[in-house]
Design an enzyme around this catalytic site. Structure first.
Site, PDB file in Angstrom:
ATOM      1  N   LYS A  17      32.203 -19.408 -44.340  1.00  0.00           N
ATOM      2  CA  LYS A  17      31.604 -18.100 -44.644  1.00  0.00           C
ATOM      3  C   LYS A  17      30.437 -18.316 -45.596  1.00  0.00           C
ATOM      4  CE  LYS A  17      33.118 -17.840 -49.166  1.00  0.00           C
ATOM      5  NZ  LYS A  17      32.220 -18.009 -50.312  1.00  0.00           N
ATOM      6  N   ASP A 145      39.427 -15.771 -51.938  1.00  0.00           N
ATOM      7  CA  ASP A 145      38.631 -15.730 -50.700  1.00  0.00           C
ATOM      8  C   ASP A 145      39.493 -15.790 -49.440  1.00  0.00           C
ATOM      9  OD1 ASP A 145      36.344 -15.683 -52.195  1.00  0.00           O
ATOM     10  OD2 ASP A 145      35.679 -17.717 -51.709  1.00  0.00           O
TER      11      ASP A 145
HETATM   12  O1  C5P Z   1      41.248 -17.513 -56.358  1.00  0.00           O
HETATM   13  P1  C5P Z   1      40.634 -18.876 -56.455  1.00  0.00           P
HETATM   14  O2  C5P Z   1      41.657 -19.956 -56.586  1.00  0.00           O
HETATM   15  O3  C5P Z   1      39.632 -19.141 -55.396  1.00  0.00           O
HETATM   16  O4  C5P Z   1      39.816 -18.849 -57.818  1.00  0.00           O
HETATM   17  C1  C5P Z   1      39.514 -20.003 -58.553  1.00  0.00           C
HETATM   18  C2  C5P Z   1      39.197 -19.582 -59.976  1.00  0.00           C
HETATM   19  O5  C5P Z   1      37.989 -18.811 -59.987  1.00  0.00           O
HETATM   20  C3  C5P Z   1      40.228 -18.705 -60.637  1.00  0.00           C
HETATM   21  O6  C5P Z   1      41.201 -19.475 -61.275  1.00  0.00           O
HETATM   22  C4  C5P Z   1      39.394 -17.929 -61.639  1.00  0.00           C
HETATM   23  O7  C5P Z   1      39.140 -18.735 -62.776  1.00  0.00           O
HETATM   24  C5  C5P Z   1      38.084 -17.759 -60.924  1.00  0.00           C
HETATM   25  N1  C5P Z   1      37.952 -16.465 -60.227  1.00  0.00           N
HETATM   26  C6  C5P Z   1      37.679 -15.310 -60.955  1.00  0.00           C
HETATM   27  N2  C5P Z   1      37.515 -14.127 -60.312  1.00  0.00           N
HETATM   28  C7  C5P Z   1      37.601 -14.062 -58.966  1.00  0.00           C
HETATM   29  C8  C5P Z   1      37.867 -15.215 -58.204  1.00  0.00           C
HETATM   30  C9  C5P Z   1      38.045 -16.410 -58.860  1.00  0.00           C
HETATM   31  O8  C5P Z   1      37.562 -15.366 -62.181  1.00  0.00           O
HETATM   32  N3  C5P Z   1      37.411 -12.881 -58.367  1.00  0.00           N
END
Ligand code: C5P
Length: 294
Positions: A17, A145
Site C-alpha cells: 500500500k 495498518d
Molecule cells: O501498530 P504498529 O505495530 O504498526 O505500530 C508501531 C508503532 O508505531 C507503535 O508501537 C507506536 O509507537 C507507533 N504508532 C503510533 N500511532 C499509530 C500507529 C503506530 O504511535 N497510529
C-alpha cells in the site's frame, strides 16, 4: 486446540500500500497517534505466501530472501496465533514467504502478510469464521495498518488506522512510481520525532480546508497528496528529500513519502514522462517499482 481437517495447498498474494495522504491529528493517552490517512492498495507489488499442510499442528515458516523473518514476531505467525486463540481454528501448516515488498519502507508489507493470513484462515474456518467487524478488531490488535488489508480497495482511515471508510479514488490512466531507497525508518522513532517537533496536536483545519472528499475528481493534485512525517524524516535522511525533489523535477504531478518512510511515490499523468523518470531515478542507483493504474 482441537484437531482439524487437513488443509489444502494455497498460494496467496499480499499486496503493498501507499498512503496518498497521511495527517497526524495528535497523540492519544495510550501513546498511539490519531491519524487521518488515505490508503491506496498497490496490487501489482506483492509478497507471496504459500500455505501447505504440515504433519502436526504447528506452524513452520520459511523465507529464503530474509531468514530473519522466520520468527514468532512475524505478523504471519502472530495472525495465525491470534486467530487460533479467538476461534479455536489453528491448522498446522508450512508457510513459505516470498518477500518482495521492502522491509521498513512504509509500504505495509508485514501488515499485509499478517492480514493475508487472517483472511485465509477466516475463509477456511467454516463455522468458526469471524464476522467482518471482529476480524477487523483482531487485525487492529496486531498492528495499526493491518485492518486496511482486509478491505478491497482504497480507504480513508481514522483512529489509529482501524476505523475504515471505503474511498473512491480514481488514478486510472496514471503511472505510479515507487522509489525504494535502501534506508530503514523505524516507525516508533518517526512518531516520537513528530511529537518532539509538534508541541500541540496539528489542526483538523488543514485537512478540511483542502476540500478533500472521496469523490474529489482532482485527487491527483499536490495539495491532497501529503505526509506529515516528511519534515522530521527528511531532516534525519536528507536523501529522501532529494528523491522527492527528483520525482517532482522528473514530471510527477504529485509526490510524497509513504507511511513513516522510507519509500516515496510519484504519480505521473503521462506514461512517457513516467518511463523516463523511472530511468533517471534508476540511473541514480534508486530502486524503482512501476505500476500503471487501471
Ligand atoms: O501498530 P504498529 O505495530 O504498526 O505500530 C508501531 C508503532 O508505531 C507503535 O508501537 C507506536 O509507537 C507507533 N504508532 C503510533 N500511532 C499509530 C500507529 C503506530 O504511535 N497510529
Amino acid at each position: 486446540m482441537e484437531q482439524h481437517e487437513p488443509i489444502s495447498e494455497s498460494i496467496i498474494a499480499a499486496p503493498a500500500k501507499i498512503n496518498l495522504h497521511l495527517h497526524i491529528v495528535g497523540l492519544r493517552e495510550d501513546g498511539y497517534h490519531e491519524l487521518r490517512t488515505l490508503f491506496y492498495p498497490v496490487s501489482a507489488f506483492y509478497d507471496t505466501i504459500r500455505i501447505e499442510p504440515s504433519h502436526d499442528d504447528s506452524m513452520f515458516m520459511r523465507c529464503a530472501e530474509r531468514p530473519e523473518l522466520e520468527s514468532t514476531s512475524n505478523l504471519i505467525y502472530k495472525a495465525w496465533k491470534a486467530f487460533g486463540a479467538a476461534t479455536d481454528y489453528q491448522p498446522g501448516m508450512f508457510v513459505t514467504l516470498d518477500k518482495k515488498i521492502p522491509l521498513g519502507g512504509g509500504l505495509g508489507g508485514g501488515s499485509s502478510d499478517g492480514a493475508a493470513m487472517l483472511r485465509w484462515l477466516n475463509e477456511n474456518a467454516g463455522s468458526k469464521a469471524l464476522p467482518h467487524d471482529e476480524l477487523i478488531n483482531l487485525a487492529a490488535a496486531l498492528g495499526a495498518d493491518v485492518p486496511f488489508f482486509l478491505m478491497d480497495g482504497p480507504a480513508w482511515a481514522s483512529g489509529i488506522g482501524e476505523v475504515l471508510t471505503p474511498a473512491e479514488v480514481d488514478l486510472s490512466g496514471t503511472t505510479l512510481l515507487i522509489a525504494c531507497p535502501d534506508i530503514h525508518v523505524d516507525t516508533p522513532w518517526a512518531f516520537k520525532a513528530w511529537d518532539e517537533a509538534n508541541d500541540f496536536p496539528s489542526s483538523e483545519e488543514s485537512l478540511t480546508t483542502l476540500g478533500l472528499g472521496n469523490k474529489n475528481p482532482s485527487l491527483v493534485s499536490p495539495p491532497v497528496v501529503l505526509n506529515d512525517f516528511e519534515p522530521v524524516v527528511f531532516k534525519k535522511h536528507p536523501t529522501l528529500r532529494k528523491i522527492k525533489e527528483m520525482l517532482i523535477q522528473t514530471g510527477a504531478d504529485a509526490a510524497a513519502m509513504s507511511g513513516s518512510g522510507a519509500s516515496l511515490f510519484g504519480i505521473y499523468r503521462n506514461k512517457e514522462t513516467a518511463t523516463s523518470a523511472a530511468q533517471a531515478l534508476k540511473n541514480n542507483g534508486i530502486e524503482i517499482f512501476t505500476m500503471n493504474c487501471q
